[in-house]
Design a protein around this motif. Structure first.
Motif: not given
Length: 472
Positions: A154-157, A145, A172, A192, A177, A179, A143, A169-170
């Motif tokens: 960014v906060e993801l999950d 951004f 998953k 989401k 999830y 965000f 993913v 980026q991350d």
């Protein structure tokens, strides 16, 4: 010796056999330098020696594995993570064995990178059917951004991602999830995403809406502008302010400050706010001198000759100089108080007449190499008023003098050097040892002056200042 060799060969054969018959294989093993899970509070673990463990994130949807790394030992195994098993190991392990009651075992897999403390590694674990050598299904997706502004976070999950040059980026596991993207002075964006494509990365373009306006605050040219207790500029200030209501003040020496509320909203962009002008505060000064008809200078501006009654003089500390040919100049600091009449009576001492021509308008002390008067006197940053404000804002009234009701004015002499620094600080007219020492301490902390000059060259100049201690 032969027996040991035979045993070693048998063990090696068993290991190779187990490795070859296993349904378990490793697709990829690498160090993820952007993943801080192993070194973050809440997910960090320590081994029996107190060292921070390394974390191997084993990517598999299967459960029920056990692991062995030899004598160093496994610290912990967590299976509750989606499509991952987290194995915490001490740093320095070189091999890992994996066991499963259904899929067999992988014995002494040689780890291809150095295992360091507090670092996170990824092992892609493949489960291969006996009769076919197919690649396991990919159950993860990157993913990415792309952010505006580039400093957005960014906060993801519920995990904060690292942002570099406007990109975060991350990787998953498949799933949904939440965000959240935030940045100072911008509205946040919440949403989401669904991760389900094994072939392509999931790219999110996020452009936050601004929550600020660029505007101008304009005041009297010599007035300081303060916003919510923070000094912004003098005269005018242009910058960004978030949507809110601000306390804006204008301040000027010898004037009553103004306060007003300024509301900033979407319609404020490009606006100029004209601020109220500080109102002057006056006192009076009655000056007399023997002999009469001496020139009077206040803050180096001639205001008349003695005797003179000045009705409207700005309050605060001012440099008073009284000068007459054939007499030595009188210099002192006077404190003008609101609504009060302050009286100054001076008797000039006879001395050499000072010529008016610039080349002769200097007096030098041969013993110290410093001047009493030069063509261009030293200048404190902001002028005489700023100098006095500095002194009185940095004075700490000695407790012993306060307890005994001691007050008065300490006259301190010093030298402004060629580089503007202050040296040779000493009391020439004291009141009390505690007050004298405090006055000398404050004068010693003065910032650099613009040095005095004679014939265009920076020179040392003698200076005298009164430091007044008053109990109210």
């Amino acid at each position: 010796m032969q027996l040991r060799i035979i045993i070693a060969i048998i063990c090696l054969a068993v290991g190779l056999c187990s490795f070859g018959q296993s349904k378990i294989s490793v697709g990829e093993f690498y160090y993820n330098e952007k993943d801080l899970t192993a070194n973050r509070q809440g997910t960090m673990k320590r081994d029996q020696n107190g060292e921070v463990c390394a974390l191997i994130r084993i990517q598999t949807i299967e459960k029920g594995f056990s692991f062995d790394v030899g004598s160093l030992g496994i610290v912990d195994v967590e299976e509750e993570h989606p499509a991952e098993i987290w194995v915490y190991v001490p740093f320095g392990v070189k091999r890992i064995s994996i066991f499963h009651p259904k899929f067999g075992s992988l014995i002494n897999y040689p780890i291809p990178v150095a295992i360091k403390k507090a670092c996170t590694y990824v092992m892609e674990l493949n489960i291969v059917e006996k009769k076919q050598e197919e690649q396991p299904a990919v159950t993860q997706q990157y993913v990415v951004f792309r952010l505006s502004p580039p400093n957005a976070v960014v906060e993801l999950d519920n995990k904060t991602l690292t942002t570099i040059d406007g990109t975060a980026q991350d990787r998953k596991a498949f799933g949904k999830y939440g965000f959240r993207v935030t940045a100072p002075l911008y509205y946040p964006e919440v949403g989401k995403i669904e991760v389900n494509d094994p072939e392509n990365k999931h790219v999110m373009e996020v452009k936050l809406r601004p929550a600020f306006a660029n505007l101008t605050l304009k005041a009297d040219s010599a007035a300081e502008i303060w916003v919510n207790g923070e000094k912004k500029s003098v005269g005018a200030w242009t910058g960004d302010l978030g949507y809110d209501t601000y306390l804006v003040e204008t301040k000027k020496a010898g004037h009553r400050p103004t306060k007003q509320d300024v509301e900033v909203n979407e319609e404020s962009a490009g606006d100029t706010f004209l601020l109220d002008t500080p109102s002057p505060i006056y006192g009076s000064l009655d000056i007399s001198c023997t002999p009469a008809d001496a020139d009077i200078f206040i803050d180096n501006h001639k205001v008349g000759t003695t005797p003179l009654f000045i009705r409207n003089q700005l309050i605060g500390s001012h440099l008073l100089r009284i000068s007459k040919k054939g007499y030595k100049d009188h210099k002192s600091m006077v404190e003008i108080r609101e609504g009060k009449i302050d009286t100054v009576t001076v008797s000039l001492e006879k001395g050499e007449e000072v010529a008016d021509t610039p080349t002769n308008n200097s007096r030098q002390s041969s013993s110290s190499g410093s001047y009493d008067v030069v063509e261009q006197m030293p200048l404190f940053p902001g002028g005489e008023a700023a100098l006095l404000n500095y002194i009185y804002s940095h004075v700490r009234y000695p407790a012993i003098a306060m307890e005994n009701g001691i007050q008065g004015t300490v006259m301190v002499a010093f030298v402004v050097n060629e580089d503007g620094s202050v040296s040779g600080v000493k009391t020439v007219k004291g009141v009390d040892s505690s007050l004298d020492k405090e006055a000398e301490r404050v004068i010693s902390t003065l910032p650099r002056f613009t040095p005095g000059k004679q014939n265009g060259k920076a020179v040392k100049v003698k200076y005298r200042l009164p430091v007044r201690f008053t109990l109210h």
